[in-house]
Design a protein around this motif. Structure first.
Motif, PDB file in Angstrom:
ATOM      1  N   GLY A  60      67.170  48.658  47.238  1.00  0.00           N
ATOM      2  CA  GLY A  60      67.755  49.988  47.455  1.00  0.00           C
ATOM      3  C   GLY A  60      66.932  50.816  48.419  1.00  0.00           C
ATOM      4  N   MET A  61      65.617  50.708  48.333  1.00  0.00           N
ATOM      5  CA  MET A  61      64.718  51.432  49.233  1.00  0.00           C
ATOM      6  C   MET A  61      64.961  51.022  50.698  1.00  0.00           C
ATOM      7  SD  MET A  61      60.552  51.498  49.053  1.00  0.00           S
ATOM      8  CE  MET A  61      59.586  52.725  49.973  1.00  0.00           C
ATOM      9  N   ALA A  62      65.118  49.713  50.912  1.00  0.00           N
ATOM     10  CA  ALA A  62      65.366  49.206  52.271  1.00  0.00           C
ATOM     11  C   ALA A  62      66.702  49.734  52.816  1.00  0.00           C
ATOM     12  CB  ALA A  62      65.363  47.682  52.264  1.00  0.00           C
ATOM     13  N   GLU A  63      67.695  49.832  51.936  1.00  0.00           N
ATOM     14  CA  GLU A  63      69.006  50.372  52.347  1.00  0.00           C
ATOM     15  C   GLU A  63      68.859  51.832  52.799  1.00  0.00           C
ATOM     16  OE1 GLU A  63      72.169  49.214  52.563  1.00  0.00           O
ATOM     17  OE2 GLU A  63      71.469  47.181  52.196  1.00  0.00           O
ATOM     18  N   VAL A  64      68.144  52.623  52.011  1.00  0.00           N
ATOM     19  CA  VAL A  64      67.949  54.037  52.348  1.00  0.00           C
ATOM     20  C   VAL A  64      67.204  54.158  53.672  1.00  0.00           C
ATOM     21  CG1 VAL A  64      66.773  56.166  51.658  1.00  0.00           C
ATOM     22  CG2 VAL A  64      67.998  54.823  49.944  1.00  0.00           C
ATOM     23  N   LEU A  91      40.876  50.531  37.666  1.00  0.00           N
ATOM     24  CA  LEU A  91      41.952  49.820  38.358  1.00  0.00           C
ATOM     25  C   LEU A  91      41.964  50.201  39.837  1.00  0.00           C
ATOM     26  CD1 LEU A  91      44.507  48.020  38.336  1.00  0.00           C
ATOM     27  CD2 LEU A  91      45.818  50.071  37.707  1.00  0.00           C
ATOM     28  N   GLY A  92      41.809  51.504  40.106  1.00  0.00           N
ATOM     29  CA  GLY A  92      41.779  51.974  41.492  1.00  0.00           C
ATOM     30  C   GLY A  92      40.659  51.319  42.286  1.00  0.00           C
ATOM     31  N   LYS A  93      39.480  51.193  41.654  1.00  0.00           N
ATOM     32  CA  LYS A  93      38.343  50.565  42.335  1.00  0.00           C
ATOM     33  C   LYS A  93      38.604  49.079  42.573  1.00  0.00           C
ATOM     34  CE  LYS A  93      34.788  53.833  40.954  1.00  0.00           C
ATOM     35  NZ  LYS A  93      33.734  54.161  39.993  1.00  0.00           N
ATOM     36  N   ARG A  94      39.235  48.420  41.578  1.00  0.00           N
ATOM     37  CA  ARG A  94      39.570  46.995  41.757  1.00  0.00           C
ATOM     38  C   ARG A  94      40.563  46.815  42.897  1.00  0.00           C
ATOM     39  NH1 ARG A  94      39.791  46.827  36.069  1.00  0.00           N
ATOM     40  NH2 ARG A  94      42.048  46.634  36.043  1.00  0.00           N
ATOM     41  N   MET A  95      41.563  47.699  42.953  1.00  0.00           N
ATOM     42  CA  MET A  95      42.580  47.599  44.003  1.00  0.00           C
ATOM     43  C   MET A  95      41.973  47.870  45.381  1.00  0.00           C
ATOM     44  SD  MET A  95      45.502  46.766  42.655  1.00  0.00           S
ATOM     45  CE  MET A  95      44.612  45.768  41.486  1.00  0.00           C
ATOM     46  N   GLU A  96      40.994  48.790  45.406  1.00  0.00           N
ATOM     47  CA  GLU A  96      40.335  49.102  46.674  1.00  0.00           C
ATOM     48  C   GLU A  96      39.539  47.899  47.169  1.00  0.00           C
ATOM     49  OE1 GLU A  96      37.483  52.633  48.508  1.00  0.00           O
ATOM     50  OE2 GLU A  96      38.248  52.801  46.463  1.00  0.00           O
ATOM     51  N   GLY A  97      38.866  47.227  46.230  1.00  0.00           N
ATOM     52  CA  GLY A  97      38.061  46.060  46.598  1.00  0.00           C
ATOM     53  C   GLY A  97      38.898  44.817  46.863  1.00  0.00           C
ATOM     54  N   LYS A  98      40.007  44.719  46.138  1.00  0.00           N
ATOM     55  CA  LYS A  98      40.857  43.531  46.280  1.00  0.00           C
ATOM     56  C   LYS A  98      42.316  43.959  46.143  1.00  0.00           C
ATOM     57  CE  LYS A  98      41.467  38.854  44.497  1.00  0.00           C
ATOM     58  NZ  LYS A  98      41.186  37.930  43.386  1.00  0.00           N
ATOM     59  N   PRO A  99      42.889  44.530  47.220  1.00  0.00           N
ATOM     60  CA  PRO A  99      44.279  44.998  47.142  1.00  0.00           C
ATOM     61  C   PRO A  99      45.259  43.854  46.916  1.00  0.00           C
ATOM     62  CG  PRO A  99      43.433  45.169  49.392  1.00  0.00           C
ATOM     63  CD  PRO A  99      42.284  44.750  48.529  1.00  0.00           C
ATOM     64  N   PRO A 100      46.431  44.156  46.324  1.00  0.00           N
ATOM     65  CA  PRO A 100      47.442  43.111  46.103  1.00  0.00           C
ATOM     66  C   PRO A 100      47.824  42.431  47.413  1.00  0.00           C
ATOM     67  CG  PRO A 100      48.058  45.148  44.983  1.00  0.00           C
ATOM     68  CD  PRO A 100      46.886  45.469  45.851  1.00  0.00           C
ATOM     69  N   GLN A 101      47.858  41.103  47.380  1.00  0.00           N
ATOM     70  CA  GLN A 101      48.165  40.320  48.578  1.00  0.00           C
ATOM     71  C   GLN A 101      49.656  39.988  48.629  1.00  0.00           C
ATOM     72  OE1 GLN A 101      45.527  39.541  50.904  1.00  0.00           O
ATOM     73  NE2 GLN A 101      44.756  41.151  49.563  1.00  0.00           N
ATOM     74  N   GLY A 102      50.135  39.743  49.819  1.00  0.00           N
ATOM     75  CA  GLY A 102      51.526  39.320  49.975  1.00  0.00           C
ATOM     76  C   GLY A 102      52.097  39.800  51.291  1.00  0.00           C
ATOM     77  N   ALA A 103      53.026  39.012  51.817  1.00  0.00           N
ATOM     78  CA  ALA A 103      53.643  39.353  53.100  1.00  0.00           C
ATOM     79  C   ALA A 103      54.749  40.385  52.928  1.00  0.00           C
ATOM     80  CB  ALA A 103      54.200  38.089  53.752  1.00  0.00           C
ATOM     81  N   THR A 104      55.260  40.534  51.709  1.00  0.00           N
ATOM     82  CA  THR A 104      56.375  41.456  51.480  1.00  0.00           C
ATOM     83  C   THR A 104      55.985  42.533  50.470  1.00  0.00           C
ATOM     84  OG1 THR A 104      57.277  40.213  49.607  1.00  0.00           O
ATOM     85  CG2 THR A 104      58.008  39.550  51.832  1.00  0.00           C
ATOM     86  N   ARG A 105      56.753  43.602  50.474  1.00  0.00           N
ATOM     87  CA  ARG A 105      56.540  44.663  49.485  1.00  0.00           C
ATOM     88  C   ARG A 105      56.655  44.117  48.062  1.00  0.00           C
ATOM     89  NH1 ARG A 105      60.574  49.244  52.025  1.00  0.00           N
ATOM     90  NH2 ARG A 105      59.033  50.450  53.211  1.00  0.00           N
ATOM     91  N   LEU A 106      57.663  43.274  47.850  1.00  0.00           N
ATOM     92  CA  LEU A 106      57.898  42.734  46.509  1.00  0.00           C
ATOM     93  C   LEU A 106      56.690  41.939  46.017  1.00  0.00           C
ATOM     94  CD1 LEU A 106      59.701  42.277  44.056  1.00  0.00           C
ATOM     95  CD2 LEU A 106      60.704  40.315  45.257  1.00  0.00           C
ATOM     96  N   GLU A 107      56.134  41.093  46.888  1.00  0.00           N
ATOM     97  CA  GLU A 107      54.965  40.296  46.487  1.00  0.00           C
ATOM     98  C   GLU A 107      53.785  41.196  46.134  1.00  0.00           C
ATOM     99  OE1 GLU A 107      54.350  37.777  49.865  1.00  0.00           O
ATOM    100  OE2 GLU A 107      55.918  36.360  49.279  1.00  0.00           O
ATOM    101  N   ARG A 108      53.567  42.236  46.951  1.00  0.00           N
ATOM    102  CA  ARG A 108      52.415  43.122  46.721  1.00  0.00           C
ATOM    103  C   ARG A 108      52.603  43.977  45.469  1.00  0.00           C
ATOM    104  NH1 ARG A 108      53.164  43.638  52.337  1.00  0.00           N
ATOM    105  NH2 ARG A 108      54.074  45.722  52.086  1.00  0.00           N
TER     106      ARG A 108
END
Length: 200
Positions: A192-196, A65-82
């Motif tokens: 909640g993270m954004a609030e903190v 999974l780590g290698k897949r994420m390194e080659g093709k990280p989650p896409q998205g403009a926001t934290r939630l999408e990624r």
């Protein structure tokens, strides 16, 4: 796990095959050793129990999974999408071999204190991958710092993911439902993270 030598990899690969064919009960030490072409004594030098072996299979999946994420990280403009993209890929990877996944979940839930460090290592690896998704990076570089807030959010998310996978393994819901639950959990936690962060 990167350094896993060939014979050990063969043992783990055999366990993966047997688990996918017949689930947790099909992973018998003597059968794994015979199918892998190693002596039973050699097997026990590497793995002390069925649970130990299945957690090694989980570590191998985390490495992939780590290698897949390194080659093709989650896409998205926001934290939630990624983060949702990460859990979608991770859930697909975990559940594509359903009998193996159920066997691994059972092994991780065994409560064996001697396996606690291996389970903790797996959690640490997943924490790093979630933190990378939060940042929009492919990976957290070796020795890179993960903030306490990132660590906490990542840890809580993976605990929820594991609980959702337990539900999936019991037939309570589908793979899609696991991902949907993680999207909702991530949305609430990231709010909640954004609030903190604003208060810091």
């Amino acid at each position: 796990m990167e350094e896993m030598e060939e014979r050990t990899r063969r043992i783990v690969a055999t366990a993966v095959e047997l688990a996918e064919e017949g689930g947790f009960e099909a992973v018998r030490m003597r059968d794994v050793a015979a199918h892998a072409g190693v002596a039973l004594g050699t097997f026990y030098k590497r793995f002390r129990s069925k649970e130990d072996l299945l957690i090694a299979a989980l570590e191998l999946e985390a490495e992939r999974l780590g290698k897949r994420m390194e080659g093709k990280p989650p896409q998205g403009a926001t934290r939630l999408e990624r983060v949702t993209g990460f859990f979608s890929a991770a859930t697909k990877g975990m559940t594509k071999k359903p009998n193996l996944a159920k066997a691994v979940i059972r092994a991780v839930s065994s409560g064996d204190p001697e396996l606690a460090q291996k389970v903790a290592n797996f959690h640490h690896g997943i924490t790093q991958l979630i933190a990378a998704a939060l940042r929009g990076e492919a990976v957290i570089e070796e020795g890179g710092e993960v903030s306490e807030l990132e660590k906490t959010v990542s840890y809580l998310l993976q605990n929820m993911w594991f609980a959702a996978l337990v539900g999936w393994s019991s037939g309570l819901h589908t793979r899609k439902a696991v991902v949907d639950q993680m999207r909702v959990a991530a949305e609430l936690l990231l709010r909640g993270m954004a609030e903190v962060e604003r208060e810091q």
